[in-house]
Design a protein around this motif. Sequence first.
Motif, PDB file in Angstrom:
ATOM      1  N   SER A  60      -5.704 -48.025  52.803  1.00 28.80           N
ATOM      2  CA  SER A  60      -5.444 -47.097  53.898  1.00 28.80           C
ATOM      3  C   SER A  60      -6.265 -47.466  55.122  1.00 28.80           C
ATOM      4  O   SER A  60      -7.486 -47.321  55.120  1.00 28.80           O
ATOM      5  N   GLN A 107      -2.450 -38.735  60.892  1.00 27.42           N
ATOM      6  CA  GLN A 107      -2.359 -39.566  59.681  1.00 27.42           C
ATOM      7  C   GLN A 107      -1.410 -38.910  58.696  1.00 27.42           C
ATOM      8  O   GLN A 107      -0.862 -37.849  58.972  1.00 27.42           O
ATOM      9  N   GLY A 108      -1.217 -39.546  57.527  1.00 27.39           N
ATOM     10  CA  GLY A 108      -0.191 -39.066  56.602  1.00 27.39           C
ATOM     11  C   GLY A 108      -0.368 -37.617  56.184  1.00 27.39           C
ATOM     12  O   GLY A 108       0.592 -36.839  56.150  1.00 27.39           O
ATOM     13  N   ARG A 109      -1.599 -37.240  55.876  1.00 32.08           N
ATOM     14  CA  ARG A 109      -1.822 -35.877  55.379  1.00 32.08           C
ATOM     15  C   ARG A 109      -1.542 -34.843  56.461  1.00 32.08           C
ATOM     16  O   ARG A 109      -1.271 -33.685  56.159  1.00 32.08           O
ATOM     17  N   GLU A 112       1.852 -33.920  56.084  1.00 33.08           N
ATOM     18  CA  GLU A 112       1.980 -32.999  54.939  1.00 33.08           C
ATOM     19  C   GLU A 112       1.588 -31.585  55.343  1.00 33.08           C
ATOM     20  O   GLU A 112       2.192 -30.605  54.906  1.00 33.08           O
ATOM     21  N   PHE A 132       0.758 -36.843  45.214  1.00 39.79           N
ATOM     22  CA  PHE A 132      -0.358 -37.579  45.783  1.00 39.79           C
ATOM     23  C   PHE A 132      -1.445 -36.543  46.080  1.00 39.79           C
ATOM     24  O   PHE A 132      -1.130 -35.384  46.327  1.00 39.79           O
ATOM     25  N   THR A 134      -3.485 -35.676  48.542  1.00 44.79           N
ATOM     26  CA  THR A 134      -3.452 -34.857  49.763  1.00 44.79           C
ATOM     27  C   THR A 134      -2.183 -33.998  49.819  1.00 44.79           C
ATOM     28  O   THR A 134      -2.206 -32.890  50.362  1.00 44.79           O
ATOM     29  N   ARG A 188      10.663 -33.768  46.950  1.00 46.60           N
ATOM     30  CA  ARG A 188       9.884 -34.854  47.550  1.00 46.60           C
ATOM     31  C   ARG A 188       9.944 -36.111  46.684  1.00 46.60           C
ATOM     32  O   ARG A 188       9.692 -36.061  45.488  1.00 46.60           O
ATOM     33  N   GLU A 190       8.359 -39.980  46.508  1.00 47.76           N
ATOM     34  CA  GLU A 190       7.297 -40.812  47.066  1.00 47.76           C
ATOM     35  C   GLU A 190       7.617 -42.274  46.773  1.00 47.76           C
ATOM     36  O   GLU A 190       7.784 -42.653  45.617  1.00 47.76           O
ATOM     37  N   ASP A 223       8.366 -39.498  51.196  1.00 44.19           N
ATOM     38  CA  ASP A 223       7.042 -39.972  51.609  1.00 44.19           C
ATOM     39  C   ASP A 223       7.128 -41.493  51.658  1.00 44.19           C
ATOM     40  O   ASP A 223       7.198 -42.158  50.625  1.00 44.19           O
ATOM     41  N   SER A 225       5.015 -43.728  52.955  1.00 37.52           N
ATOM     42  CA  SER A 225       3.765 -44.441  53.248  1.00 37.52           C
ATOM     43  C   SER A 225       3.788 -45.864  52.697  1.00 37.52           C
ATOM     44  O   SER A 225       3.254 -46.786  53.309  1.00 37.52           O
ATOM     45  N   LEU A 226       4.397 -46.045  51.522  1.00 38.53           N
ATOM     46  CA  LEU A 226       4.461 -47.383  50.922  1.00 38.53           C
ATOM     47  C   LEU A 226       5.913 -47.833  50.781  1.00 38.53           C
ATOM     48  O   LEU A 226       6.329 -48.378  49.761  1.00 38.53           O
ATOM     49  N   SER A 263       2.170 -42.298  56.317  1.00 41.66           N
ATOM     50  CA  SER A 263       0.845 -42.648  56.819  1.00 41.66           C
ATOM     51  C   SER A 263       0.969 -44.035  57.424  1.00 41.66           C
ATOM     52  O   SER A 263       1.278 -44.992  56.720  1.00 41.66           O
ATOM     53  N   ARG A 265      -1.424 -45.698  58.331  1.00 40.17           N
ATOM     54  CA  ARG A 265      -2.552 -46.472  57.806  1.00 40.17           C
ATOM     55  C   ARG A 265      -2.064 -47.433  56.730  1.00 40.17           C
ATOM     56  O   ARG A 265      -2.715 -48.419  56.435  1.00 40.17           O
ATOM     57  N   LYS A 266      -0.956 -47.097  56.100  1.00 37.09           N
ATOM     58  CA  LYS A 266      -0.324 -47.997  55.116  1.00 37.09           C
ATOM     59  C   LYS A 266       0.903 -48.649  55.754  1.00 37.09           C
ATOM     60  O   LYS A 266       0.853 -49.798  56.147  1.00 37.09           O
TER      61      LYS A 266
HETATM   62  C1  LIG Z   1      -2.192 -42.362  51.804  1.00 31.67           C
HETATM   63  C2  LIG Z   1      -1.065 -41.554  51.441  1.00 31.67           C
HETATM   64  C3  LIG Z   1      -0.871 -40.296  52.022  1.00 31.67           C
HETATM   65  C4  LIG Z   1      -1.856 -39.700  52.993  1.00 31.67           C
HETATM   66  O1  LIG Z   1      -2.010 -40.476  54.148  1.00 31.67           O
HETATM   67  P1  LIG Z   1      -3.367 -40.485  54.999  1.00 31.67           P
HETATM   68  O2  LIG Z   1      -3.031 -41.309  56.194  1.00 31.67           O
HETATM   69  O3  LIG Z   1      -4.438 -41.072  54.158  1.00 31.67           O
HETATM   70  O4  LIG Z   1      -3.667 -39.072  55.356  1.00 31.67           O
HETATM   71  C5  LIG Z   1       0.240 -39.591  51.638  1.00 31.67           C
HETATM   72  N1  LIG Z   1       1.107 -40.077  50.741  1.00 31.67           N
HETATM   73  C6  LIG Z   1       0.944 -41.270  50.165  1.00 31.67           C
HETATM   74  C7  LIG Z   1       1.941 -41.770  49.174  1.00 31.67           C
HETATM   75  C8  LIG Z   1      -0.127 -42.060  50.491  1.00 31.67           C
HETATM   76  O5  LIG Z   1      -0.290 -43.265  49.897  1.00 31.67           O
END
Ligand SMILES: *Cc1c(COP(=O)(O)O)cnc(C)c1O
Length: 482
Positions: A60, A107-109, A112, A132, A134, A188, A190, A223, A225-226, A263, A265-266
């Motif tokens: 992240s 950021q991702g959370r 959320e 997850f 958060t 949801r 992921e 979600d 993020s990945l 997120s 960040r990912k």
């Molecule tokens: C990291 C992550 C989040 C939260 O994202 P942040 O940017 O760390 O707040 C939510 N869902 C998944 C699947 C993640 O990997």
Amino acid sequence: MEEIKFYKGENIPLELHKVRVVQKLNLVPIERRLKALEEGGYNTFRLTTNDVFLDMLTDSGTNAMSDNQLAAMMQADDAYAGSQSFIRLQKAVEDVLGKKYFLPVHQGRAAENILSNAYIRKGSLIPMNYHFTTTMAHITQYGGKIAELLYDEGYVIDSDHPFKGNMNIEKLEDTIKTHGAKNIPFIRMEASTNLIGGQPFSIKNLRDVRAIADKYNIRVVLDASLLGENAYLVHLREDEFKESSLGDIIKTMTDLADIVYFSARKLSSSRGGGICTNDRDIYQELEALIPLFEGFLTYGGISVREIESMAVGLYETLDETMIRQSPDFIAYLVNSLDAYGISTVKPAGVLGAHVNAMEICDHIPQKEYPAGALAAALYLISGVRGMERGTLSNQRDEYGNETLADMELVRLAVPRRVFTLSQIKYVADRMAWLYDNRKLIGGLRFVYEPPVLRFFMGGLEPVSDWPQKLIAKFKEDFGESL
Ligand SMILES: *Cc1c(COP(=O)(O)O)cnc(C)c1O
């Protein structure tokens, strides 16, 4: 994308990038590492990077950025409202994720939080493939509950199932029938299910989820993020998509969801996050919450520089040489550990290798956090910082009892294009030594336990003098070597 074959010897994942900026690393002596653990309450989140050699805590915000991302950051348009940087990001979201309405969040959370604020009420239930940390914290914070409906296979550590992140469709329909569709604001899904070892779902499964959602008139939230890595594994493992580009696979997935959040960040190897949709009503419902929690609608609490790097990073998600680097390194690490007999989550997933502390530390009761202990022990003997993903990362139930995790994992994250192969080999080597000396590792107990997300800042101590015994054995085998 072709794999590059070696003429002789093993096939290794070849780096298709070059190093142009470097950061010096420290490998501090084992005595200092012991002190660092004591100062940080045996919690790897509380170590500082001066004491860490290979930081495998998370992917992240730690992925290496590209030259093009850095260049774009220099052209950022700093404006409170109507920034050109935001317009470029909006276009990237539409081009890559196929959604025309975009709400930036820090950021991702934060995404959320916005979604939970808008949709979760007391009595709400959110079915999901898996939670997850958060996500669950936000849903419960607003009075909702979660229902994890993962495939049974997802809980099997050593498996060859290609899609362990799939949702169990029968359980999904049963859950909707028992709980009532009106109490289920969304389902949801992921991508690359983080907490079970970065395991993907298949597009067939997502289509089945969509069909149930349509039948009961419930929204699907993805979600993402990945998402890039899930798309890469779909490309490798799902026949229908063998010839498809990553871009087409990504759009096929996002088309099946009403709301996509991530997120950054990912996804996009930058910072920040976002929520996107093609539904104007949803957009308007959520829009009002952005200035309240995040910032004005054209920056959402993110700096314009990060907005520029996010836009470029989103396009780079479509580049297979970029997106496969981390999963290929992870597969290399997992195969090395497996060859030594060390139990890991299989098949190799994304974001990191996941070592099975339940088996390696089967002499440590779950209430003494075997995965937390293994993470601390690995840091002590190698300077490698991993992350506990087990009982310690769980929250206590409403009566204050421990909820024992389904899996006790130590995640060794492999952020994109950060480590070299010799560093990965060092990790495999030190894990092998630790495995041979695993009976010396003991448990941990809390001395300071925060009420929410306790794993982040909690403080622990060893239940015996096991760290000293581990150090003595290390010195016996490695002498004065670090
Ligand atoms: C990291 C992550 C989040 C939260 O994202 P942040 O940017 O760390 O707040 C939510 N869902 C998944 C699947 C993640 O990997």
